[in-house]
Design a protein around this motif. Structure first.
Motif, PDB file in Angstrom:
ATOM      1  N   UNK A 146       0.829  -1.201   0.000  1.00  0.00           N
ATOM      2  CA  UNK A 146       0.000   0.000   0.000  1.00  0.00           C
ATOM      3  C   UNK A 146       0.868   1.258   0.000  1.00  0.00           C
ATOM      4  N   UNK A 147       1.963   1.225   0.740  1.00  0.00           N
ATOM      5  CA  UNK A 147       2.909   2.352   0.735  1.00  0.00           C
ATOM      6  C   UNK A 147       3.518   2.512  -0.658  1.00  0.00           C
ATOM      7  N   UNK A 148       3.831   1.378  -1.279  1.00  0.00           N
ATOM      8  CA  UNK A 148       4.378   1.431  -2.632  1.00  0.00           C
ATOM      9  C   UNK A 148       3.364   2.004  -3.619  1.00  0.00           C
ATOM     10  N   UNK A 149       2.091   1.653  -3.446  1.00  0.00           N
ATOM     11  CA  UNK A 149       1.030   2.202  -4.297  1.00  0.00           C
ATOM     12  C   UNK A 149       0.956   3.716  -4.142  1.00  0.00           C
ATOM     13  N   UNK A 150       1.108   4.194  -2.906  1.00  0.00           N
ATOM     14  CA  UNK A 150       1.097   5.641  -2.669  1.00  0.00           C
ATOM     15  C   UNK A 150       2.248   6.316  -3.425  1.00  0.00           C
ATOM     16  N   UNK A 151       3.411   5.653  -3.474  1.00  0.00           N
ATOM     17  CA  UNK A 151       4.542   6.197  -4.210  1.00  0.00           C
ATOM     18  C   UNK A 151       4.283   6.254  -5.706  1.00  0.00           C
ATOM     19  N   UNK A 152       3.654   5.205  -6.247  1.00  0.00           N
ATOM     20  CA  UNK A 152       3.347   5.179  -7.682  1.00  0.00           C
ATOM     21  C   UNK A 152       2.319   6.255  -8.023  1.00  0.00           C
TER      22      UNK A 152
END
Length: 279
Positions: free
Chosen positions: A142-148
């Motif tokens: 989910x944190x990675x999705x926020x970065x994308x």
């Protein structure tokens, strides 16, 4: 004094009928064991692997790359106006959690057969520990999705506040189906052997690589009976704003997943008495 102490610590195992068979109070009494199993699962996954936390990133990231090339660039699958990479990753975050939790819970009894044979505890904590342990991978993704999303300049909608509701639906679905598969897998090992194939088929029955808007209108209601439809489309609506919030799919999802959770737990409890014999 010793005799009284023995009576106080005696555990009586009896068969119960109806909803009383769930015996949720027993799960509460063994919550420390549940926390320990969750911690053990996390520790084994990250401490005894070469990439550690990297596995929580690699699986959805590589899937996103493959899906973007094949479905986004070659097949030109519609992505409701969003870049296909973030469109697919927003679905892969909940789906990867669901598929991994399902696979882990299905094999939880077989993998802990030694514990089952040696000591009594509510066996239900084993599949539940798999469902809770996978939340760590989910949070990392989910944190990675926020970065994308930040990379593409996408701002979440106010409906992002509903994400905890969608997470509960996601976990309830994994728990319900997981209970059924766990009880079946320890008696019929074919269930565990076929899990990867089954999960792959289930992915194409959910809007992971395509939008739910491609489903013909006359089939939307039946399609929405799949609880993961509401979860995935809810994530896209809340974070990307590509579609309105699918309240109907979310409501139907909660109804179906609640039914699966209750019936799965009852079936699990009914088969619990034979687990030690067939494990």
């Amino acid at each position: 004094m010793n005799g009284q102490g023995a009576i106080r610590n005696r555990v009586v195992i009896e068969q119960r009928k109806g909803l009383r068979a769930l015996n949720l109070a027993e799960l509460r009494d063994y919550r420390d064991l549940l926390f320990f199993l969750v911690w053990r699962s996390i520790r084994v996954r990250y401490a005894q692997s070469l990439l550690g936390v990297g596995w929580a990133v690699i699986q959805p990231l590589f899937s996103m790359i493959v899906f973007t090339v094949i479905f986004g660039n070659l097949a030109k699958v519609d992505s409701d106006g969003a870049p296909y990479a973030v469109f697919s990753f927003a679905a892969l975050v909940p789906w990867t959690y669901f598929s991994n939790a399902l696979t882990e819970s299905a094999g939880s009894l077989v993998g802990n057969a030694g514990m089952i044979r040696k000591v009594y505890f509510p066996r239900m904590v084993l599949p539940l520990s798999a469902v809770f342990a996978k939340l760590i991978d989910f949070c990392i993704a989910l944190v990675m999705l926020a970065g994308i999303m930040a990379w593409y300049g996408i701002v979440p909608t106010p409906y992002a506040l509903t994400l905890p509701l969608l997470v509960v639906l996601m976990m309830l679905t994994a728990t319900g189906i997981g209970m059924w598969l766990t009880a079946l897998a320890i008696q019929y090992r074919d269930v565990q052997y076929s899990m990867n194939f089954v999960v792959q088929l289930m992915m194409y029955a959910a809007p992971v690589v395509y939008p739910a808007s491609l489903i013909p209108e006359q089939y939307v209601l039946w399609y929405s009976l799949n609880p993961m439809v509401g979860v995935i489309e809810g994530f896209r609506a809340a974070l990307l704003g590509t579609v309105p919030m699918p309240w109907q799919a979310i409501g139907l999802g909660f109804a179906v997943s609640s039914f699966l959770a209750v019936t799965g737990a009852l079936y699990f409890r009914n088969k619990e008495r034979i687990f030690a014999d067939v494990a």
